[in-house]
Scaffold this active site. Structure first.
Site, PDB file in Angstrom:
ATOM      1  N   LYS A  71      41.808  43.968  35.987  1.00 40.92           N
ATOM      2  CA  LYS A  71      42.395  42.881  36.764  1.00 40.92           C
ATOM      3  C   LYS A  71      43.417  42.170  35.881  1.00 40.92           C
ATOM      4  O   LYS A  71      43.090  41.706  34.791  1.00 40.92           O
ATOM      5  CB  LYS A  71      41.314  41.901  37.217  1.00 40.92           C
ATOM      6  CG  LYS A  71      41.866  40.682  37.957  1.00 40.92           C
ATOM      7  CD  LYS A  71      40.745  39.742  38.383  1.00 40.92           C
ATOM      8  CE  LYS A  71      41.298  38.430  38.928  1.00 40.92           C
ATOM      9  NZ  LYS A  71      40.215  37.491  39.327  1.00 40.92           N
ATOM     10  N   LYS A 127      39.473  41.852  32.682  1.00 40.63           N
ATOM     11  CA  LYS A 127      40.514  40.951  33.183  1.00 40.63           C
ATOM     12  C   LYS A 127      41.342  40.457  32.005  1.00 40.63           C
ATOM     13  O   LYS A 127      40.792  40.082  30.970  1.00 40.63           O
ATOM     14  CB  LYS A 127      39.884  39.777  33.933  1.00 40.63           C
ATOM     15  CG  LYS A 127      40.898  38.806  34.527  1.00 40.63           C
ATOM     16  CD  LYS A 127      40.199  37.669  35.269  1.00 40.63           C
ATOM     17  CE  LYS A 127      41.197  36.606  35.719  1.00 40.63           C
ATOM     18  NZ  LYS A 127      40.525  35.462  36.385  1.00 40.63           N
ATOM     19  N   ASP A 168      33.992  35.656  37.135  1.00 36.98           N
ATOM     20  CA  ASP A 168      35.015  35.860  36.112  1.00 36.98           C
ATOM     21  C   ASP A 168      34.589  35.072  34.876  1.00 36.98           C
ATOM     22  O   ASP A 168      34.581  33.839  34.893  1.00 36.98           O
ATOM     23  CB  ASP A 168      36.378  35.363  36.593  1.00 36.98           C
ATOM     24  CG  ASP A 168      37.048  36.322  37.558  1.00 36.98           C
ATOM     25  OD1 ASP A 168      36.362  37.198  38.114  1.00 36.98           O
ATOM     26  OD2 ASP A 168      38.272  36.189  37.764  1.00 36.98           O
TER      27      ASP A 168
END
Length: 244
Positions: free
Chosen positions: A189, A160, A98
Site C-alpha cells: 500500500k 504500507k 494500519d
C-alpha cells in the site's frame, strides 16, 4: 500508464480514503464518507476519535471497511499500548488496521524488537488484516528492505510505505524495491504523495495493490479519472484546494 483496462469501480476498490492529518476537520470526515460511499472505495481511514462515527455512517455500505490507525503517526508507543489500541479499534468496528512500526528501534538495529512488536499486534488482530507502516521517508533502502522482510515474517498482510506525515513522498523506485524483496508474500500500500491520478497509475504499474489517499487529494483524483473515462461525475466533487 492510462486508465485502459482499469475501470472506475476497480479504481475505487484500490483506494483507502483518509482523514488522518492533524488538522483534518469534521467537514472533511463527512466528505470522506461521501466519496467512499459514492465511488465505492474499499476503505475509510479516520483518526481514532472519529472512528465510531465513521463505522456507523458506513454500516450500510457493502464491501467497504473502516481502518483503525495504531500508534499513528510516530510508531513509538510500547508494544502493550499498540496491542491495547488494536483491540480497542477492532471493538469499535474496524476491519483493517494500519500500524506504524517502531522506526527508531529499526534504525537502532533492534530487529527482534521490531519483529515482535509487529507480531504482537498481528496476533491481537486475529483475522483482521494488519498493514505495517514503514515510514520510508526516514529509512535507507537497506532499512526499507529489512523492515519489509520483518513485517512479512511477523504476519503482516500489507507493507504500507508511509503515514503521509513525513517529508518525502513514496516513489516508484521504493515500491519496486519492496516488491522485489517480498515477492508475493504480502501486498503493498502506497501512502504519502499519492496526490494525482498519474502518480497513482505509475505506482500501480510498479507493483502497488492499494493506495492511501488523503481526502483533499481523493476528490481531484476521481474528478480526473471520470474526465479521462468520459463519464459524468456521480457526485459533485469540489476541486481539491490543497493536496493532502
Amino acid at each position: 500508464m492510462s486508465l485502459t483496462g482499469l475501470d472506475l469501480t476497480q479504481l475505487g476498490r484500490m483506494m483507502d480514503i483518509s482523514t488522518v492529518r492533524a488538522d483534518s476537520t469534521a467537514e472533511e470526515v463527512e466528505q470522506m464518507i461521501t466519496i467512499v460511499k459514492t465511488c465505492r472505495c474499499i476503505c475509510a481511514s479516520p483518526m481514532p476519535y472519529a472512528t465510531p462515527y465513521v463505522v456507523r455512517q458506513l454500516a450500510d455500505t457493502p464491501g467497504t471497511v473502516v481502518t483503525g490507525v495504531v500508534s499513528f503517526p510516530s510508531g513509538a508507543e510500547a508494544t502493550e499500548t499498540k496491542v491495547h489500541m488494536a483491540k480497542e479499534l477492532i471493538g469499535m468496528g474496524c476491519r483493517e488496521l494500519d500500524m506504524v512500526i517502531n522506526v527508531g528501534a529499526l534504525k537502532s538495529g533492534r530487529m527482534d524488537y521490531v519483529r515482535q512488536d509487529i507480531q504482537a499486534v498481528v496476533e491481537a488482530a486475529g483475522d483482521v488484516p494488519v498493514k505495517t507502516i514503514l515510514e520510508i521517508c526516514y529509512l535507507t533502502d537497506d532499512e526499507i528492505a529489512r523492515a519489509s522482510l520483518l513485517a512479512v515474517e511477523a504476519g503482516a498482510a500489507f507493507i504500507k510505505t508511509g503515514t503521509g506525515w513525513g517529508p518525502r513522498p513514496t516513489t516508484v523506485d521504493t515500491v519496486r524495491l519492496i516488491r522485489r524483496v517480498i515477492g508475493s508474500a504480502a501486498k503493498i500500500k502506497s501512502a504519502g504523495g499519492v496526490r494525482d491520478l498519474d502518480i497513482l497509475l505509475e505506482l500501480l504499474e510498479a507493483g502497488c495493490d492499494r493506495f492511501g489517499v488523503g481526502v483533499r487529494s481523493a476528490a481531484a483524483i476521481f474528478e480526473e479519472a471520470y474526465r479521462r473515462a468520459g463519464q459524468p461525475l456521480p457526485l459533485l466533487l469540489e476541486p481539491a484546494s490543497q493536496a493532502g
